[in-house]
Design an enzyme around this catalytic site. Structure first.
Site, short mmCIF file in Angstrom:
data_model
loop_
_atom_site.label_atom_id
_atom_site.label_comp_id
_atom_site.label_asym_id
_atom_site.label_seq_id
_atom_site.Cartn_x
_atom_site.Cartn_y
_atom_site.Cartn_z
N PRO A 88 0.82 -1.22 0.00
CA PRO A 88 0.00 0.00 0.00
C PRO A 88 0.85 1.27 0.00
O PRO A 88 0.35 2.34 -0.35
CB PRO A 88 -0.81 -0.10 1.30
CG PRO A 88 -0.76 -1.55 1.70
CD PRO A 88 0.56 -2.06 1.18
N GLU A 115 0.35 -7.52 8.07
CA GLU A 115 0.48 -6.07 8.27
C GLU A 115 1.50 -5.45 7.32
O GLU A 115 1.50 -4.26 7.08
CB GLU A 115 0.83 -5.74 9.72
CG GLU A 115 -0.36 -5.65 10.65
CD GLU A 115 -1.54 -4.87 10.07
OE1 GLU A 115 -1.40 -3.65 9.91
OE2 GLU A 115 -2.58 -5.47 9.79
N ARG A 153 -0.74 -7.38 -21.84
CA ARG A 153 -1.51 -7.00 -23.04
C ARG A 153 -0.80 -5.93 -23.86
O ARG A 153 -1.19 -5.66 -24.98
CB ARG A 153 -2.93 -6.58 -22.69
CG ARG A 153 -3.04 -5.38 -21.79
CD ARG A 153 -4.49 -5.12 -21.40
NE ARG A 153 -5.34 -4.82 -22.56
CZ ARG A 153 -5.26 -3.70 -23.28
NH1 ARG A 153 -4.37 -2.78 -22.97
NH2 ARG A 153 -6.06 -3.49 -24.30
N ASP A 168 -6.78 3.06 -27.25
CA ASP A 168 -7.10 2.96 -25.83
C ASP A 168 -7.26 4.31 -25.17
O ASP A 168 -6.50 5.23 -25.40
CB ASP A 168 -6.02 2.17 -25.10
CG ASP A 168 -6.59 0.89 -24.53
OD1 ASP A 168 -7.73 0.93 -24.10
OD2 ASP A 168 -5.87 -0.12 -24.54
C1 9D3 Z 1 -5.63 -2.31 7.58
C2 9D3 Z 1 -4.17 -2.51 7.72
N1 9D3 Z 1 -3.47 -1.27 7.41
C3 9D3 Z 1 -3.08 -0.64 8.71
C4 9D3 Z 1 -2.81 0.79 8.59
C5 9D3 Z 1 -2.26 -1.49 6.60
C6 9D3 Z 1 -2.40 -2.47 5.52
C7 9D3 Z 1 -1.53 -3.54 5.46
C8 9D3 Z 1 -1.63 -4.47 4.43
C9 9D3 Z 1 -3.38 -2.35 4.54
C10 9D3 Z 1 -3.48 -3.30 3.53
C11 9D3 Z 1 -2.62 -4.36 3.49
C12 9D3 Z 1 -2.72 -5.38 2.41
N2 9D3 Z 1 -2.65 -4.74 1.08
C13 9D3 Z 1 -1.67 -4.99 0.25
O1 9D3 Z 1 -0.79 -5.78 0.55
C14 9D3 Z 1 -1.61 -4.28 -1.01
C15 9D3 Z 1 -2.47 -3.29 -1.58
C16 9D3 Z 1 -3.68 -2.70 -1.13
O2 9D3 Z 1 -4.22 -2.97 -0.04
N3 9D3 Z 1 -4.27 -1.76 -1.94
C17 9D3 Z 1 -3.76 -1.41 -3.15
N4 9D3 Z 1 -2.64 -1.93 -3.62
C18 9D3 Z 1 -2.01 -2.87 -2.83
S1 9D3 Z 1 -0.59 -3.63 -3.23
C19 9D3 Z 1 -0.55 -4.52 -1.86
#
Ligand code: 9D3
Length: 242
Positions: A88, A115, A153, A168
């Site tokens: 994230p 996490e 793609r 596109d």
């Molecule tokens: C709710 C947990 N959060 C605490 C602040 C942190 C968190 C950790 C791990 C939020 C999501 C995740 C799991 N998400 C991913 O590993 C992830 C992700 C995503 O959630 N949204 C967009 N792209 C990606 S790439 C990996």
């Protein structure tokens, strides 16, 4: 292109076996291999996560199995791939990023879970962190599939019609115009007259105006106002959008 994906849920990546990607694989344009992160643990419990240093909720993915996986991938492919870590906190994946990745010969996608992943994976491998957008998922497996599909793609020959790539919406920078097929009237909703007229120049102008109108209304962030052609400005003026 070769893509290696490392995950604790390799079965979640099964959809890569079907559809567009399967065709690309059969034709030798794309080689995808999914690895189970647990196969790179060395302890009796095959542990891929551990408690966070400093305390707090949840678990953190251990660094060693990721390093071992990338080293196994590099050994098999006789060279180091460009390594991505789904996170994230990563760079937002978009069409420009997809085009950049499509120029690589070899990618490795490491799927995060829990996490998060021990920071030394991004720092030490190194791996570039990539996010697919600002919403919360449970892990990186769906993001990895999104990335592979968007990149694959773009490889020459993967999508049958290269014209459909050229046209596109994100390549042109505008959203698409509305589409219609038969019947000409359906439940009181008529197809715009101009599309039935056979007047190709009028149809082209109508589609361009609809593209501009929809982009202004829904995604004004996509419009480079200072780079609109005189024709585009005129179409928007006629429309009252400018
Ligand atoms: C709710 C947990 N959060 C605490 C602040 C942190 C968190 C950790 C791990 C939020 C999501 C995740 C799991 N998400 C991913 O590993 C992830 C992700 C995503 O959630 N949204 C967009 N792209 C990606 S790439 C990996």
């Amino acid at each position: 292109m070769r893509v290696d994906i490392v995950s604790i849920f390799p079965e979640a990546l099964a959809p890569l076996e079907v559809s567009l990607l399967a065709r690309a694989r059969d034709r030798g344009l794309l080689q995808v291999r999914v690895w189970n992160l647990r196969d790179f643990t060395v302890d009796r419990h095959r542990q891929v996560d551990d408690v966070p240093y400093g305390g707090g909720p949840g678990m953190v993915m251990k660094p060693e199995p990721f390093f071992a996986a990338v080293e196994a991938i590099a050994a098999e492919a006789a060279g180091r791939p460009r390594v991505l870590l789904t996170s994230p906190q990563g760079r937002r994946f978009d069409q420009r990023y997809a085009e950049e990745l499509a120029r690589e010969r070899h990618l490795a996608l490491l799927c995060g879970r829990y996490e998060g992943v021990d920071e030394r994976v991004a720092q030490g491998l190194p791996a570039e962190e990539v996010s697919i957008g600002d919403y919360i998922l449970n892990g990186g497996e769906l993001p990895a599939m999104v990335i592979v599909e968007a990149v694959a793609r773009l490889l020459p020959g993967v999508v049958g019609d290269q014209a459909s790539i050229a046209a596109d919406s994100f390549t042109s920078g505008l959203l698409d115009h509305p589409h219609y097929t038969r019947p000409a009237e359906f439940r009181g909703m008529a197809v715009p007259e101009v599309l039935l007229s056979g007047h190709h120049e009028a149809i082209r102008r109508w589609r361009r105006r609809e593209q501009l109108r929809r982009t202004v209304a829904r995604r004004p962030d996509l419009i480079a106002w200072d780079r609109l052609s005189e024709e585009d400005r005129a179409l928007l003026r006629d429309d009252g959008s400018l």
